[in-house]
Design a protein around this motif. Structure first.
Motif, PDB file in Angstrom:
ATOM      1  N   GLU A 307       0.823  -1.212   0.000  1.00 21.67           N
ATOM      2  CA  GLU A 307       0.000   0.000   0.000  1.00 21.67           C
ATOM      3  C   GLU A 307       0.855   1.259   0.000  1.00 21.67           C
ATOM      4  N   GLN A 314       0.769   5.920  -7.250  1.00 27.02           N
ATOM      5  CA  GLN A 314      -0.443   6.632  -7.651  1.00 27.02           C
ATOM      6  C   GLN A 314      -0.392   8.116  -7.297  1.00 27.02           C
ATOM      7  N   ASN A 347      -7.003   5.894   1.347  1.00 26.42           N
ATOM      8  CA  ASN A 347      -8.393   5.560   1.623  1.00 26.42           C
ATOM      9  C   ASN A 347      -9.342   5.944   0.484  1.00 26.42           C
ATOM     10  N   SER A 348      -8.996   6.955  -0.308  1.00 28.16           N
ATOM     11  CA  SER A 348      -9.896   7.418  -1.359  1.00 28.16           C
ATOM     12  C   SER A 348      -9.671   6.714  -2.695  1.00 28.16           C
ATOM     13  N   LYS A 349      -8.423   6.297  -2.973  1.00 30.51           N
ATOM     14  CA  LYS A 349      -8.152   5.756  -4.310  1.00 30.51           C
ATOM     15  C   LYS A 349      -7.588   4.345  -4.317  1.00 30.51           C
ATOM     16  N   ILE A 350      -6.993   3.922  -3.217  1.00 32.20           N
ATOM     17  CA  ILE A 350      -6.316   2.624  -3.203  1.00 32.20           C
ATOM     18  C   ILE A 350      -7.149   1.575  -2.479  1.00 32.20           C
ATOM     19  N   ARG A 351      -7.658   1.916  -1.319  1.00 34.00           N
ATOM     20  CA  ARG A 351      -8.487   0.969  -0.556  1.00 34.00           C
ATOM     21  C   ARG A 351      -9.963   1.129  -0.961  1.00 34.00           C
ATOM     22  N   LYS A 352     -10.298   0.744  -2.152  1.00 30.44           N
ATOM     23  CA  LYS A 352     -11.679   0.876  -2.614  1.00 30.44           C
ATOM     24  C   LYS A 352     -12.412  -0.446  -2.470  1.00 30.44           C
TER      25      LYS A 352
END
Length: 352
Positions: A307, A314, A347-352
């Protein structure tokens, strides 16, 4: 209008500054406040049977530990031991964030102003801890500085908090109580030879201001007392007689996973604290190439190596095929000083 008028003494949690000369026993004294929990910045409490967070390795980590106390209320007294080492973490944070080589007076003192702003953020957060009925004790070292007076007093040595000149006044003004601890030396004169000899070395604390040191209190303490918590215990307990509301809170209600806090010792039982869920075990092996301050933040927030690499990719910091060993040192420093933004990306783009 329906205004209410109240009278009498209103108990409240206390903001305490405890500073003194090296080795006088500040940490031991602080450990005797009601149900203490240490944020130990320099491993001073390791010889004591007390509750403590993991040693903060970054300014961000220290602030997150304070936030955890606000969220879960796991103690009656939060202790930061020591403030001068905490200030060093804030300096390193600003230096990495702004690519400064040092905190100095460059730019008419703007770097010292930035440092004072960071310390102000911490003090504001600690004031929120106070509002929850939790005492806050901040320890610090003392140092002698030459004080210049324009009048007939001239120059004299004065004990002050071992903090930067813009930081120390903020900390002193924030506190309800400032205690200065030192060794008291008694001068004995030999009547036969008229020679003088220093003796004693009794540990004492001063509770009121004098030209040679800063101190204050609002509890009516004597100006000078033996340096022992029992000397202020009754007055302190009377001033802080607060019934803390007990609320059960679990990890699901937290914005971040809970840091680990050692279990309470038997003497802590009976103090009003909240029940908290244990921190999830961090099982991943973090490579040594990742600096310790980043690794500690990863553990606290349950961020995996994959992550953190995705944050780098990213976020557009490095190409996706860049090996972890090729990540520049200054990029790791940027992540540590902008950890909230990194978590936001995660939290907004990787852990979807």
């Amino acid at each position: 209008m329906g205004f209410q008028i109240k009278s009498g003494v209103i108990p409240k949690a206390q903001k305490v500054i405890l500073y003194g000369v090296e080795g006088i026993g500040k940490t031991t004294f602080a450990s005797q406040f009601p149900n203490p929990l240490f944020i130990d910045t320099e491993d001073s409490s390791l010889y004591l049977n007390v509750k403590r967070f993991d040693k903060p390795t970054s300014w961000t980590m220290l602030l997150q530990e304070v936030d955890f106390v606000k969220q879960t209320r796991p103690c009656r007294t939060l202790i930061i031991d020591t403030m001068d080492w905490g200030e060093d973490l804030a300096k390193k944070h600003l230096m990495a964030q702004n690519h400064w080589q040092a905190i100095d007076s460059t730019g008419y003192g703007t770097r010292y102003v930035a440092l004072a702003d960071e310390i102000g953020k911490l003090l504001n957060s600690l004031s929120e801890v106070i509002e929850l009925g939790i005492n806050v004790v901040i320890t610090a070292h003392a140092w002698l500085r030459k004080k210049e007076e324009p009048d007939e007093m001239g120059a004299y040595d004065r004990y002050e908090l071992k903090l930067e000149k813009k930081t120390a006044p903020l900390v002193k003004e924030w506190a309800d109580m400032v205690l200065f601890a030192n060794y008291k030396t008694t001068i004995i004169t030999d009547d036969k030879t008229n020679s003088k000899k220093a003796t004693g070395g009794q540990r004492v604390m001063y509770t009121t201001h004098r030209p040679s040191w800063d101190a204050k209190n609002r509890l009516g303490l004597q100006d000078e007392l033996p340096f022992d918590y029992s000397q202020i215990a009754q007055a302190f307990e009377a001033a802080t007689n607060i019934q803390t509301q007990q609320v059960t809170q679990t990890a699901e209600t937290q914005d971040i996973p809970l840091p680990s806090v050692p279990e309470e010792t038997p003497e802590d039982q009976g103090d009003p604290v909240l029940e908290t869920a244990p921190a999830p075990e961090y099982k991943e092996n973090i490579p040594a190439v990742i600096p310790q301050d980043v690794a500690d933040l990863m553990k606290i927030n349950q961020v995996t190596v994959e992550e953190v690499m995705q944050i780098i990719y990213q976020g557009g910091f490095m190409p996706k095929d860049t090996p972890i060993g090729n990540i520049p040192t200054d990029l790791w420093g940027y992540l540590a000083t902008n950890w909230d933004k990194a978590l936001g990306l995660l939290n907004s783009k990787i852990r979807k």
